[in-house]
Design a protein around this motif. Structure first.
Motif, PDB file in Angstrom:
ATOM      1  N   CYS A 102       0.829  -1.200   0.000  1.00  0.00           N
ATOM      2  CA  CYS A 102       0.000   0.000   0.000  1.00  0.00           C
ATOM      3  C   CYS A 102       0.870   1.259   0.000  1.00  0.00           C
ATOM      4  CB  CYS A 102      -0.861  -0.001   1.256  1.00  0.00           C
ATOM      5  SG  CYS A 102      -2.583  -0.181   0.914  1.00  0.00           S
ATOM      6  N   LYS A 103       0.519   2.213  -0.870  1.00  0.00           N
ATOM      7  CA  LYS A 103       1.161   3.533  -0.802  1.00  0.00           C
ATOM      8  C   LYS A 103       0.308   4.439   0.084  1.00  0.00           C
ATOM      9  CE  LYS A 103       4.759   3.161  -3.628  1.00  0.00           C
ATOM     10  NZ  LYS A 103       4.715   1.685  -3.645  1.00  0.00           N
ATOM     11  N   GLU A 104       0.823   5.646   0.328  1.00  0.00           N
ATOM     12  CA  GLU A 104       0.179   6.537   1.299  1.00  0.00           C
ATOM     13  C   GLU A 104      -1.304   6.788   0.991  1.00  0.00           C
ATOM     14  OE1 GLU A 104       0.854   7.414   4.658  1.00  0.00           O
ATOM     15  OE2 GLU A 104       2.809   7.911   3.829  1.00  0.00           O
ATOM     16  N   MET A 105      -1.603   7.121  -0.285  1.00  0.00           N
ATOM     17  CA  MET A 105      -2.981   7.469  -0.632  1.00  0.00           C
ATOM     18  C   MET A 105      -3.911   6.266  -0.486  1.00  0.00           C
ATOM     19  SD  MET A 105      -3.620  10.417  -0.963  1.00  0.00           S
ATOM     20  CE  MET A 105      -4.000  11.846  -1.910  1.00  0.00           C
ATOM     21  N   THR A 106      -3.466   5.136  -1.007  1.00  0.00           N
ATOM     22  CA  THR A 106      -4.277   3.922  -0.913  1.00  0.00           C
ATOM     23  C   THR A 106      -4.520   3.583   0.552  1.00  0.00           C
ATOM     24  OG1 THR A 106      -2.703   3.265  -2.583  1.00  0.00           O
ATOM     25  CG2 THR A 106      -4.543   1.765  -2.164  1.00  0.00           C
ATOM     26  N   LEU A 107      -3.471   3.761   1.331  1.00  0.00           N
ATOM     27  CA  LEU A 107      -3.586   3.477   2.763  1.00  0.00           C
ATOM     28  C   LEU A 107      -4.694   4.342   3.369  1.00  0.00           C
ATOM     29  CD1 LEU A 107      -2.200   2.012   5.187  1.00  0.00           C
ATOM     30  CD2 LEU A 107      -0.963   4.136   5.550  1.00  0.00           C
ATOM     31  N   LEU A 108      -4.655   5.622   3.028  1.00  0.00           N
ATOM     32  CA  LEU A 108      -5.658   6.537   3.596  1.00  0.00           C
ATOM     33  C   LEU A 108      -7.070   6.150   3.148  1.00  0.00           C
ATOM     34  CD1 LEU A 108      -6.532   9.146   5.046  1.00  0.00           C
ATOM     35  CD2 LEU A 108      -6.015  10.383   2.955  1.00  0.00           C
ATOM     36  N   PHE A 109      -7.221   5.961   1.818  1.00  0.00           N
ATOM     37  CA  PHE A 109      -8.574   5.748   1.307  1.00  0.00           C
ATOM     38  C   PHE A 109      -9.104   4.346   1.588  1.00  0.00           C
ATOM     39  CE2 PHE A 109      -7.547   9.363  -1.657  1.00  0.00           C
ATOM     40  CZ  PHE A 109      -8.411  10.228  -1.029  1.00  0.00           C
ATOM     41  N   ARG A 110      -8.216   3.336   1.527  1.00  0.00           N
ATOM     42  CA  ARG A 110      -8.725   1.972   1.626  1.00  0.00           C
ATOM     43  C   ARG A 110      -8.684   1.416   3.038  1.00  0.00           C
ATOM     44  NH1 ARG A 110      -7.449  -1.599  -3.366  1.00  0.00           N
ATOM     45  NH2 ARG A 110      -8.147  -0.220  -5.045  1.00  0.00           N
ATOM     46  N   ILE A 111      -7.756   1.909   3.824  1.00  0.00           N
ATOM     47  CA  ILE A 111      -7.605   1.326   5.169  1.00  0.00           C
ATOM     48  C   ILE A 111      -8.092   2.285   6.250  1.00  0.00           C
ATOM     49  CG2 ILE A 111      -6.018   0.253   6.799  1.00  0.00           C
ATOM     50  CD1 ILE A 111      -6.117  -1.247   4.175  1.00  0.00           C
ATOM     51  N   ILE A 112      -7.477   3.470   6.281  1.00  0.00           N
ATOM     52  CA  ILE A 112      -7.732   4.374   7.412  1.00  0.00           C
ATOM     53  C   ILE A 112      -9.180   4.889   7.411  1.00  0.00           C
ATOM     54  CG2 ILE A 112      -7.015   6.493   8.580  1.00  0.00           C
ATOM     55  CD1 ILE A 112      -4.876   4.402   8.663  1.00  0.00           C
ATOM     56  N   LEU A 113      -9.602   5.417   6.274  1.00  0.00           N
ATOM     57  CA  LEU A 113     -10.948   6.008   6.267  1.00  0.00           C
ATOM     58  C   LEU A 113     -12.046   4.977   6.549  1.00  0.00           C
ATOM     59  CD1 LEU A 113     -10.845   8.799   3.543  1.00  0.00           C
ATOM     60  CD2 LEU A 113     -10.627   8.965   6.021  1.00  0.00           C
ATOM     61  N   PRO A 114     -12.028   3.807   5.912  1.00  0.00           N
ATOM     62  CA  PRO A 114     -13.075   2.827   6.248  1.00  0.00           C
ATOM     63  C   PRO A 114     -13.069   2.463   7.729  1.00  0.00           C
ATOM     64  CG  PRO A 114     -11.947   2.169   4.257  1.00  0.00           C
ATOM     65  CD  PRO A 114     -11.183   3.322   4.801  1.00  0.00           C
ATOM     66  N   LEU A 115     -11.881   2.495   8.339  1.00  0.00           N
ATOM     67  CA  LEU A 115     -11.820   2.181   9.764  1.00  0.00           C
ATOM     68  C   LEU A 115     -12.312   3.350  10.617  1.00  0.00           C
ATOM     69  CD1 LEU A 115      -8.386   0.361  10.087  1.00  0.00           C
ATOM     70  CD2 LEU A 115     -10.660  -0.607  10.399  1.00  0.00           C
ATOM     71  N   SER A 116     -12.431   4.522   9.993  1.00  0.00           N
ATOM     72  CA  SER A 116     -12.735   5.716  10.788  1.00  0.00           C
ATOM     73  C   SER A 116     -14.179   6.167  10.646  1.00  0.00           C
ATOM     74  CB  SER A 116     -11.818   6.870  10.367  1.00  0.00           C
ATOM     75  OG  SER A 116     -10.490   6.441  10.379  1.00  0.00           O
ATOM     76  N   MET A 117     -15.047   5.279  10.187  1.00  0.00           N
ATOM     77  CA  MET A 117     -16.431   5.708   9.979  1.00  0.00           C
ATOM     78  C   MET A 117     -17.067   6.339  11.216  1.00  0.00           C
ATOM     79  SD  MET A 117     -16.809   5.644   6.938  1.00  0.00           S
ATOM     80  CE  MET A 117     -18.478   6.083   6.569  1.00  0.00           C
ATOM     81  N   PRO A 118     -16.799   5.841  12.420  1.00  0.00           N
ATOM     82  CA  PRO A 118     -17.433   6.499  13.577  1.00  0.00           C
ATOM     83  C   PRO A 118     -17.060   7.971  13.675  1.00  0.00           C
ATOM     84  CG  PRO A 118     -16.393   4.471  14.243  1.00  0.00           C
ATOM     85  CD  PRO A 118     -15.997   4.693  12.822  1.00  0.00           C
TER      86      PRO A 118
END
Lengths: 561, 290
Positions: free
Chosen positions: B176-192
């Motif tokens: 994963c690169k930085e952008m993919t990490l943000l969009f695919r991992i971090i944001l989905p985990l941050s829905m609350p």
């Protein structure tokens, strides 16, 4: 798959942002263009800008306060193109301050509140009007010549005029009504003094006038005009002239406190009156037939609310209810009149940076003509009104007028004088005697005016030094002190009323005087003294107000006969 | 497991307390709702409490036909949706780098942002800036100066920091690169936290009153909050002012005001249930397994 969807959603979201960005830009451009092209459509007239109050009461089908059938009418029939800027009525101070501070204030500003306009004069934001009136004006100039009071009211400390204004009907601002059916039932008579007022109120509260076997009635409400019986309790207005010297009066406070305190202690008034700061609870009690003597604001359209709408509601709740007007009772300090509408009212100022004084003056003249005044109040002849039996406009279709005229009020012609419009501009002409409820409102209006004439003839005093709108605003450095003193003395008045026997009116007055001193009261008094010495001959004083009442008496009686 | 008597009493006590609190919050809303559906005379006599009397739709028809409520409702929606999208994009863009320990100048940037929480430009200077940027009379004047709320950004940053570094490492190992990490991992985990901030920003924009009043000059762009506020405030104007402004004084009847308030709060009330599910779902997504 799931992740793909999310990614799509994200892309969709981003493009939505972009779309919103583009759409918003596009919208702005469109509206600006259309506004400009709409204005420039009618030839080579000069363009000026002016404010208009926005009250949020215009129907969507009519457009906006800046652009509707009446702004179109003004631009088509007037000598100028006017670009309107809406000022929210309830936040006009904030709005005007930002407009001025950022240099984007319109040329012509319509505003009632002297406490907004006086600071603008102090900050040198306003243009003196003498030159433009002398050079360009015809109609307004004549109005000034015929009514010197308008000129002196508009003249500021440097001797120049800074405000346009208008002459109003001088009519009572508040009224006291009493449940005549209760008086009859308890075999009492209309109170003539404050002592009798107390006795009647006590009987109303204690002798079960509504006959339901419960002690659930109030003698009276602490409402508009009640302090005026004792000479008024406005901090900036409680002065008497003793051979040219202004003396601050405290007796009116003391008498009022003593009166209200007695009512409170004996349970004659609603114990919760303090929290009822807009009078909604008092009105409910009155409408439910729980209040015997009702103090209420009753000028202009409030008169119709009382005698048409509210009277009908009261009758629906209590069918035998019967209302009569009570003239202001005499207090131990003497007989005071009711508060009277400001008969000479300043309503417009000109921005110092205005480019085209000639065009502004021509527009003001246009607004001052009877035809403009009539159209911007009653609409267009044949479309909204036709001449009735008295020769005054009668609405053709009430519902249509409600939508098309309802938002007009006087907001586009705030400088139109009642004298310019002749008798049809007087409120008394607006009642339709063919309708029973309007006939009653008219009869009561006549009765109320006669009470005022009699009081003035008998030498009653005005409750205050003069009408507050003719008092100057104290300088900025004292303004906060004055506001604090007014608030705290007001609180102290309430405290004195509700604190029982231990807190006497005398004690309250001593504390008030201490507070006044603490908040630089002496300096404020000195400021008013200085202003009074310099201006007492030109400023509008109660005698002038009474004279205007008398001057208008002939025309009022002619309409009301 | 049996509940002990003490537990039972506590539970009942808490329930009763919460019930009382929710009733005290709901009662005024129900009262306003009832007034908006009641006949005029009943309202003015103060008879309407929690149930409408002489049920009628008059207030609503007067509101919708006699005022610009629909137009301003739409304006409110445009301003809120636009504002939330802009604010969320910028907040995420600020919070994500600041949550990373390896971000250069992290401390300086954080301090600069914190500074704005303590000191503001003041009304007139801010107005002058907005004016010279040519934003007056467009919603950009509302969106741009307040695009990122520092407080909300800090909430989001803390949330990002709280995501287990192991997840990030695992993603990086997978390429994963930085952008993919943000969009695919971090944001989905941050829905609350996203749901929370959408709600914060949404309510903020929806209720925004002063800024609209000051920056927007054309009344056709006024939002519903400004419209309703004017209807309500006209009453206090009536009683406070001796300014003689009575001929045209807006005597907006109680029923119409109440109808306006209902229209004003309805969208927010309707949106909440949809966001609520993310609060629950999101909390579970964030847990590290095994």
């Amino acid at each position: 798959m799931v992740k793909m969807t999310k990614r799509n959603a994200l892309i969709a979201g981003t493009s939505l942002t972009l779309l919103a960005v583009l759409a918003a830009c596009g919208n702005n451009d469109n509206t600006n263009n259309s506004a400009q092209s709409g204005d420039s459509g009618s030839g080579k007239k000069p363009t000026i800008s002016a404010t208009v109050y926005d009250r949020g009461l215009i129907a969507a089908s009519e457009g906006t306060m800046e652009k509707n059938r009446w702004t179109k009418w003004i631009n088509e029939n007037g000598p100028t193109n006017v670009k309107f800027t809406a000022v929210p009525r309830t936040e006009s101070k904030q709005k005007l301050n930002t407009l001025f501070a950022s240099g984007s204030a319109p040329d012509l500003i319509f505003e009632f509140d002297p406490n907004i306009k006086n600071p603008l004069y102090d900050q040198k934001q306003l243009m003196p009007l003498d030159d433009m009136i002398n050079q360009y004006s015809t109609t307004y100039k004549k109005l000034l010549e015929d009514n010197p009071a308008l000129k002196s009211a508009a003249t500021k400390s440097d001797g120049k005029m800074y405000e346009f204004g208008k002459l109003n009907e001088a009519i009572p601002q508040n009224v006291i009504v009493i449940r005549q059916d209760w008086l009859d039932k308890l075999k009492l008579t209309t109170p003539k003094t404050t002592e009798e007022l107390y006795q009647v109120a006590k009987a109303f509260a204690e002798q079960d006038p509504d006959g339901n076997g419960q002690k659930d009635t109030y003698g009276l409400n602490i409402g508009p005009g009640i302090t005026d019986i004792f000479g008024g309790t406005g901090m900036n207005n409680s002065y008497v002239d003793e051979s040219g010297k202004l003396v601050r009066t405290w007796d009116n406070f003391e008498q009022y406190i003593a009166f209200a305190k007695q009512l409170y202690d004996e349970g004659i008034i609603d114990k919760d009156f303090i929290t009822d700061n807009n009078g909604a609870k008092a009105r409910q009690d009155f409408l439910n037939g729980k209040t015997g003597i009702y103090f209420v604001q009753a000028n202009t359209n409030m008169w119709n609310r009382l005698w048409i709408t509210d009277y009908a509601t009261l009758k629906a709740n209590v069918p035998r209810a019967d209302l009569e007007i009570v003239p202001n009772p005499k207090s131990p300090l003497g007989q005071y009149t009711v508060w009277i509408n400001n008969p000479v009212q300043l309503t417009a100022v000109v921005n110092r940076n205005a480019k085209d004084p000639k065009a502004i003056m021509e527009y003001v003249d246009f607004l001052s003509t009877p035809e403009t005044g009539r159209t911007l109040t009653n609409g267009i002849e044949g479309e909204h009104w036709q001449a009735g039996a008295t020769g005054c406009p009668n609405p053709i279709d009430q519902e249509k007028n409600k939508t098309e005229l309802g938002y007009l009020g006087q907001d586009y012609n705030m400088i139109f004088s009642v004298v310019s419009g002749g008798k049809c501009s007087f409120i008394a002409s607006s009642f339709n005697p063919d309708k029973p409820d309007e006939k009653l409102a008219k009869d009561k209006f006549k009765e109320n005016m006669e009470i005022l004439y009699n009081m003035i003839d008998q030498g009653a005093k005005f409750p205050g030094l003069t009408h507050v709108e003719h008092l100057p605003t104290v300088p900025q450095d004292l303004l906060v002190d004055q506001q604090n003193a007014t608030t705290e003395i007001g609180n102290l008045t309430t405290k004195a009323i509700v604190s029982g026997a231990s807190y006497t009116p005398e004690k309250a007055i001593t504390e008030m005087q201490g507070l006044w001193k603490k908040y630089n009261g002496e300096k404020i008094d000195a400021f008013y003294q200085e202003w009074y010495t310099a201006n007492k001959d030109t400023v509008l004083m109660p005698d002038d107000i009474f004279q205007i009442v008398k001057d208008q008496k002939t025309i009022q009686e002619d309409i009301l006969k | 497991m049996r509940e002990s008597t003490g537990d039972k009493i506590t539970r009942i006590g808490i329930s009763v307390l919460l019930l009382l609190i929710s009733i005290s919050c709901l009662a005024p809303v129900i009262n306003i709702l009832s007034i908006s559906f009641s006949g005029k005379q009943a309202v003015e006599s103060g008879k309407v409490l929690l149930w409408p009397i002489d049920v009628t739709l008059q207030s609503y028809s007067a509101l919708f036909e006699g005022t610009r409520v629909l137009a301003s409702l739409w304006n409110g929606v445009v301003m809120t949706v636009g504002g939330v999208i802009i604010s969320m994009v910028f907040t995420i863009c600020a919070a994500y780098p600041l949550s990373k320990g390896y971000f250069y100048g992290r401390r300086t940037f954080t301090l600069m942002l914190l500074f704005t929480m303590v000191f503001t430009g003041g009304l007139i200077p801010t107005y002058l800036v907005v004016k010279s940027l040519g934003l007056i009379d467009s919603y950009w004047s509302i969106w741009m100066p307040g695009a990122v709320s520092t407080y909300n950004m800090l909430i989001m940053r803390s949330y990002f920091e709280g995501i287990e570094p192991e997840i990030e490492e695992a993603a990086r190992i997978d390429g994963c690169k930085e952008m993919t990490l943000l969009f695919r991992i971090i944001l989905p985990l941050s829905m609350p936290v996203i749901a929370t901030l959408v709600l914060f920003y949404g309510v903020g924009y929806w209720n925004n009153f002063m800024n609209v009043l000051i920056y927007i000059n054309s009344t056709e762009k006024y939002t519903i909050t400004v419209l309703i506020q004017q209807m309500i405030a006209s009453q206090s104007l009536l009683t406070e002012s001796l300014a003689n402004d009575t001929t045209a004084l807006a005597l907006v009847p109680e029923g119409i005001k109440s109808a306006g308030i209902i229209v004003l709060i309805l969208p927010m009330v309707l949106i909440y249930p949809f966001l609520q599910k993310y609060f629950v779902k999101g909390v579970m997504l964030g847990s590290v397994k095994g």
